[in-house]
Design a protein around this motif. Structure first.
Motif, PDB file in Angstrom:
ATOM      1  N   VAL A 151       0.841  -1.193   0.000  1.00  0.00           N
ATOM      2  CA  VAL A 151       0.000   0.000   0.000  1.00  0.00           C
ATOM      3  C   VAL A 151       0.883   1.252   0.000  1.00  0.00           C
ATOM      4  O   VAL A 151       1.721   1.433   0.894  1.00  0.00           O
ATOM      5  CB  VAL A 151      -0.940   0.024   1.215  1.00  0.00           C
ATOM      6  CG1 VAL A 151      -1.827   1.274   1.178  1.00  0.00           C
ATOM      7  CG2 VAL A 151      -1.801  -1.236   1.256  1.00  0.00           C
ATOM      8  N   THR A 152       0.710   2.093  -1.020  1.00  0.00           N
ATOM      9  CA  THR A 152       1.449   3.353  -1.128  1.00  0.00           C
ATOM     10  C   THR A 152       0.485   4.424  -1.614  1.00  0.00           C
ATOM     11  O   THR A 152      -0.721   4.182  -1.749  1.00  0.00           O
ATOM     12  CB  THR A 152       2.628   3.237  -2.119  1.00  0.00           C
ATOM     13  OG1 THR A 152       2.108   3.042  -3.448  1.00  0.00           O
ATOM     14  CG2 THR A 152       3.545   2.078  -1.758  1.00  0.00           C
ATOM     15  N   THR A 153       1.022   5.595  -1.912  1.00  0.00           N
ATOM     16  CA  THR A 153       0.159   6.654  -2.449  1.00  0.00           C
ATOM     17  C   THR A 153      -0.320   6.316  -3.851  1.00  0.00           C
ATOM     18  O   THR A 153      -1.339   6.841  -4.306  1.00  0.00           O
ATOM     19  CB  THR A 153       0.920   7.995  -2.482  1.00  0.00           C
ATOM     20  OG1 THR A 153       2.138   7.820  -3.232  1.00  0.00           O
ATOM     21  CG2 THR A 153       1.246   8.462  -1.082  1.00  0.00           C
ATOM     22  N   ARG A 154       0.403   5.442  -4.544  1.00  0.00           N
ATOM     23  CA  ARG A 154       0.021   5.051  -5.903  1.00  0.00           C
ATOM     24  C   ARG A 154      -0.631   3.677  -5.967  1.00  0.00           C
ATOM     25  O   ARG A 154      -1.502   3.427  -6.802  1.00  0.00           O
ATOM     26  CB  ARG A 154       1.243   5.085  -6.827  1.00  0.00           C
ATOM     27  CG  ARG A 154       1.686   6.493  -7.180  1.00  0.00           C
ATOM     28  CD  ARG A 154       2.862   6.448  -8.147  1.00  0.00           C
ATOM     29  NE  ARG A 154       3.142   7.757  -8.712  1.00  0.00           N
ATOM     30  CZ  ARG A 154       4.118   8.006  -9.559  1.00  0.00           C
ATOM     31  NH1 ARG A 154       4.923   7.022  -9.944  1.00  0.00           N
ATOM     32  NH2 ARG A 154       4.306   9.223 -10.033  1.00  0.00           N
ATOM     33  N   ASN A 155      -0.179   2.764  -5.117  1.00  0.00           N
ATOM     34  CA  ASN A 155      -0.787   1.436  -5.060  1.00  0.00           C
ATOM     35  C   ASN A 155      -1.931   1.467  -4.054  1.00  0.00           C
ATOM     36  O   ASN A 155      -1.691   1.607  -2.853  1.00  0.00           O
ATOM     37  CB  ASN A 155       0.238   0.391  -4.628  1.00  0.00           C
ATOM     38  CG  ASN A 155       1.376   0.249  -5.613  1.00  0.00           C
ATOM     39  OD1 ASN A 155       1.259   0.632  -6.773  1.00  0.00           O
ATOM     40  ND2 ASN A 155       2.486  -0.295  -5.157  1.00  0.00           N
ATOM     41  N   VAL A 156      -3.156   1.339  -4.546  1.00  0.00           N
ATOM     42  CA  VAL A 156      -4.305   1.549  -3.659  1.00  0.00           C
ATOM     43  C   VAL A 156      -5.255   0.351  -3.673  1.00  0.00           C
ATOM     44  O   VAL A 156      -5.356  -0.385  -4.664  1.00  0.00           O
ATOM     45  CB  VAL A 156      -5.088   2.825  -4.050  1.00  0.00           C
ATOM     46  CG1 VAL A 156      -4.208   4.051  -3.902  1.00  0.00           C
ATOM     47  CG2 VAL A 156      -5.609   2.732  -5.471  1.00  0.00           C
TER      48      VAL A 156
END
Length: 215
Positions: A120-125
């Motif tokens: 989970v990251t700012t791009r992987n949602v």
């Protein structure tokens, strides 16, 4: 140490997200659905594959897959860069060694490694929609690869888009002509819902939940 050439090709077939995605989307799917900040507690845990060759672990922010199995190869298939010396395969390019089991005309080596499938990251949602969890992994240039995740009766299902059948479904829903080579799609929330209802993400793998004390 580098794995043998033939064995490496065999291992690659086990990877869930190890190749170019069959399709990408212009934005995280489904559109206009709020993203989750973490995986819910009900999903967190360990799950073993049907062939018992790998285990998926889900934490609040991460999905990893640990592979643990034996690979058997004929001695003649280890590749010209490798040499069998007793019970050891030597990589002649860098001198590294790996212990193996030798049986008649074959060798067996133990494969064990861990892959990060999703973080989970700012791009992987993550998005939850109609009882499913959709993992949107940023692929680049406003393109996201999407996988479908569900849990029912202790069985975790991981769905991905197939190269042929699901692409045809996406083309039909988006009214893309069949003679195009389109693999990148822009879907509205309604169109994505239709794709899911038409059994999109047809490439599916299942894993059974494992009790922590049983690992």
């Amino acid at each position: 140490m580098k794995k043998f050439v033939a064995a490496s090709l065999f291992i690659t077939a086990f990877l869930l997200l190890g190749c170019e995605p069959a399709a990408t989307f212009d934005k995280p799917q489904p559109a206009d659905v709020k993203s989750l900040t973490s995986f819910p507690r009900r999903l967190q845990g360990k799950y073993i594959s049907a062939n018992q060759a790998s285990v998926i672990t889900i934490t609040d922010q991460l999905i990893t897959r640990q592979y643990d199995f034996d690979v058997k190869e004929h001695k003649d298939n280890i590749g010209s860069s490798y040499k069998l010396v007793g019970d050891t395969v030597v990589d002649q390019t860098d001198g590294t060694k790996e212990k193996v089991v030798v049986t008649d005309d074959s060798i067996i080596f133990h494969a064990n490694w861990t892959d990060t499938l999703f973080s989970v990251t700012t791009r992987n949602v993550i998005k939850k929609f109609k009882g499913y969890y959709f993992l949107n992994k940023y692929y680049g240039d406003n393109a996201w690869e999407v996988n479908k995740l569900s849990l029912q009766n202790g069985v975790l299902s991981v769905g991905s888009i197939s190269d042929i059948d699901d692409i045809q479904k996406l083309k039909a829903i988006t009214e893309t002509t069949n003679d195009t080579m389109a693999k990148h799609f822009a879907l509205s929330r309604r169109q994505f819902k239709k794709f899911v209802r038409r059994d999109g993400f047809s490439e599916e793998e299942t894993f059974a939940r494992v009790e922590e004390d049983g690992m």
